[in-house]
Design an enzyme around this catalytic site. Structure first.
Site, PDB file in Angstrom:
ATOM      1  N   GLU A 177      67.273  61.384  31.978  1.00 31.55           N
ATOM      2  CA  GLU A 177      66.884  61.606  30.577  1.00 31.55           C
ATOM      3  C   GLU A 177      68.021  62.214  29.765  1.00 31.55           C
ATOM      4  O   GLU A 177      67.855  63.239  29.093  1.00 31.55           O
ATOM      5  CB  GLU A 177      65.619  62.465  30.504  1.00 31.55           C
ATOM      6  CG  GLU A 177      64.404  61.737  31.035  1.00 31.55           C
ATOM      7  CD  GLU A 177      63.082  62.466  30.805  1.00 31.55           C
ATOM      8  OE1 GLU A 177      63.092  63.668  30.530  1.00 31.55           O
ATOM      9  OE2 GLU A 177      62.030  61.812  30.892  1.00 31.55           O
ATOM     10  N   GLU A 376      59.384  56.817  35.809  1.00 30.13           N
ATOM     11  CA  GLU A 376      58.478  57.948  35.587  1.00 30.13           C
ATOM     12  C   GLU A 376      57.391  57.506  34.624  1.00 30.13           C
ATOM     13  O   GLU A 376      57.690  56.930  33.575  1.00 30.13           O
ATOM     14  CB  GLU A 376      59.194  59.153  34.937  1.00 30.13           C
ATOM     15  CG  GLU A 376      60.049  59.967  35.863  1.00 30.13           C
ATOM     16  CD  GLU A 376      60.635  61.200  35.198  1.00 30.13           C
ATOM     17  OE1 GLU A 376      59.956  61.808  34.353  1.00 30.13           O
ATOM     18  OE2 GLU A 376      61.775  61.548  35.532  1.00 30.13           O
TER      19      GLU A 376
HETATM   20  C1  BGP Z   1      60.551  64.184  32.477  1.00 30.25           C
HETATM   21  C2  BGP Z   1      61.442  64.706  33.565  1.00 30.25           C
HETATM   22  C3  BGP Z   1      60.745  65.132  34.809  1.00 30.25           C
HETATM   23  C4  BGP Z   1      59.314  65.553  34.663  1.00 30.25           C
HETATM   24  C5  BGP Z   1      58.520  64.839  33.612  1.00 30.25           C
HETATM   25  C6  BGP Z   1      57.216  65.500  33.216  1.00 30.25           C
HETATM   26  O1  BGP Z   1      61.035  64.676  31.260  1.00 30.25           O
HETATM   27  O2  BGP Z   1      62.419  63.758  33.931  1.00 30.25           O
HETATM   28  O3  BGP Z   1      61.584  66.004  35.476  1.00 30.25           O
HETATM   29  O4  BGP Z   1      59.069  66.841  34.852  1.00 30.25           O
HETATM   30  O5  BGP Z   1      59.234  64.610  32.441  1.00 30.25           O
HETATM   31  O6  BGP Z   1      57.473  66.583  32.382  1.00 30.25           O
HETATM   32  P1  BGP Z   1      56.856  68.001  32.606  1.00 30.25           P
HETATM   33  O7  BGP Z   1      57.186  68.378  33.994  1.00 30.25           O
HETATM   34  O8  BGP Z   1      57.492  68.855  31.622  1.00 30.25           O
HETATM   35  O9  BGP Z   1      55.406  67.832  32.384  1.00 30.25           O
END
Ligand code: BGP
Length: 483
Positions: A177, A376
């Site tokens: 990201e 993701e």
């Molecule tokens: C993305 C990241 C992850 C992950 C996910 C969910 O931004 O690549 O590392 O954590 O989001 O976000 P969060 O954990 O803040 O709910």
């Protein structure tokens, strides 16, 4: 019709959110190790402390103890039929300080064993080189990617990994990201340190810092792509974009242009990764602002480091309204986001938009015509433990099933009707992990429950949720049985 044979169904995690064992195996301190726990209920944000301070709570130190549980976790993923598993290598397990002369053999061996375990189970490893866990020493000593020496440190780290895991890892992602930091106005220093180990001080010109350090990160990514192609010609390297499309708030032409500018600001990173050069709109912006950090020799580096495929995360979409904040330049600020009245949101305010996933797949496809993988997509929620059911689960997370189902349907439409070239789908995250944005344990995404919570109760034991059984069926049927 449907998904191609060998479609890489699976799930994704990141080392710092899952492994724990922050001091074991010769590991150094990462930027994630100096981030405290936040809280969604009291709206307490995570803090970045100057080193590890006694009395503060750092959830990434324990993570979900994957360091000691990975065999059990991977076996559970194999039971669901996973074809792929995405995780990251913690840079600080390989080069504890980031600028060390020699790598740490214990760290290299740890990932050798983990990757071998995946291959033994018939699971394709997809490895992120940098996922919000850069060595903290790089932040302190060099101010991270504001210093071009970090490009060399990253290259050395990347080359070490490519050489060591050559023939075993076929898919690499360079920087997780990378584009999140374009939202610095909303998130402040948070994303800039997560992505580039850059520490922002009071009074700094954050915008200038963000664009310059991001440029050095794009160079680092390009250098790694080239190195990987030399070291292991059979491996493929992708970028990793945090993709949450921006819609115009209305049919008003200014809203429309504003949304387009928002897409430019948030996604020019993908243009550089995929095309090997900056788009004209960014060069014009840099000219307007008087930024001159792009050197002549950088152009060739970017050109030679184009990615082989696009990987991205997708959780939600945004809508923006033109407010005349910047006048006719249409520079975009995420302060202009508005709530989308057509969408519901999670408890963390993340707007749920399955149709937007099809929109995003088409956006990438129209622009780059490259193979793509979703690395993701998932639903963070407060899960409630119930009595074990006859089917064997202890959490009824039907809401998560619903979220994933609708997104898989939209992705299927993009494949079947729009013909996008998609080779895999990885939900986030098969195992509960520590939240990246809030540092909470109780924001859960898993199909596999981990017995540990924000009150620091629990023994890290694993159990199945209802979604575990559902996802198994989805994979078994190659995405045809979604009920
Ligand atoms: C993305 C990241 C992850 C992950 C996910 C969910 O931004 O690549 O590392 O954590 O989001 O976000 P969060 O954990 O803040 O709910």
């Amino acid at each position: 019709m449907g998904f191609k044979e060998g479609f890489l169904w699976g799930g994704a995690v990141a080392a710092h959110q899952l492994e724990g064992a922050w001091k074991e195996g010769g590991k150094g301190v990462s930027v994630a190790d100096v981030m405290t726990a936040g809280d969604n209920i009291t709206k307490t944000p995570r803090k970045i402390t100057d080193g590890v301070i006694e009395g503060e709570s750092y959830p990434n130190h324990a993570g979900m103890d994957f360091y000691h549980h990975y065999k059990e976790d991977l076996a559970l993923c194999a039971e669901m039929g996973f074809k792929s598993f995405r995780t990251s290598i913690a840079w600080t397990r390989i080069f504890p300080n980031g600028d060390d002369e020699f790598p740490n053999e214990e760290g290299l061996q740890y990932y050798d064993d983990m990757i071998d375990e995946m291959l033994k189970l018939g699971i394709e490893p997809i490895i992120t080189l940098s996922h919000f866990e850069l060595p903290f020493n790089l932040a302190k000593k060099y101010n991270g990617f504001m210093d071009r020496r970090c490009i060399q440190f990253y290259e050395k780290y990347a080359r070490t990994c490519f050489e060591r895991y050559k023939g075993k890892v076929k898919y690499w992602l360079t920087i997780n990201e990378i584009n999140n930091q374009a939202e610095w106005r909303k998130m402040g220093a948070h994303h800039i340190i997560q992505v580039g180990a850059v520490l922002v001080k009071e009074g700094d010109d954050v915008e200038a810092i963000m664009y310059e350090s991001a440029h050095n990160e794009l160079l680092a990514s390009a250098v790694a792509v080239k190195a990987c192609h030399e070291i292991d010609p059979d491996a493929k390297v992708g970028c990793m974009i945090g993709m949450n499309g921006v819609y115009p708030a209305s049919a008003k032409p200014e809203d429309n242009l504003n949304a387009q500018q928002a897409m430019h600001q948030k996604y020019y990173f993908a243009d550089v990764h995929a095309r090997g050069h900056y788009p004209s709109y960014m060069l014009k912006k840099f000219e307007r602002k008087g930024y001159d950090f792009i050197k002549e020799e950088d152009l060739q580096i970017l050109e030679e480091g184009k990615v082989d495929f696009i990987s991205f995360s997708y959780y939600m979409s945004f809508a923006s309204q033109f407010t005349n904040r910047f006048g006719r330049t249409f520079d975009f600020s995420e302060e202009d986001y508005i709530r989308n009245e057509y969408l519901k949101a999670s408890d963390w305010g993340w707007q749920i938009d399955p149709t937007g996933l099809r929109w995003c797949l088409n956006w990438f496809n129209d622009r780059y015509e490259l193979p793509m993988i979703i690395v993701e997509n998932g639903f963070g929620a407060y899960d409630k433990v119930i009595e074990r059911t006859e089917e064997g689960y202890i959490i009824d997370d039907s809401y998560r099933i619903e979220y994933l189902k609708e997104h898989i349907k939209a992705m299927k439409e993009a494949v079947e009707y729009d013909g996008v070239d998609l080779f895999g789908y990885q939900m986030w995250s098969p195992i509960d992990v520590v939240s990246a944005s809030t540092g909470e344990y109780d924001k859960r995404y898993g199909l596999i429950y981990v017995n540990y919570n924000d009150k620091h109760e629990g023994d890290f034991s694993r159990d199945k949720k209802k979604s575990f059984f559902w996802y198994k069926k989805v994979i078994e049927s190659n995405g045809t049985d979604l009920d």
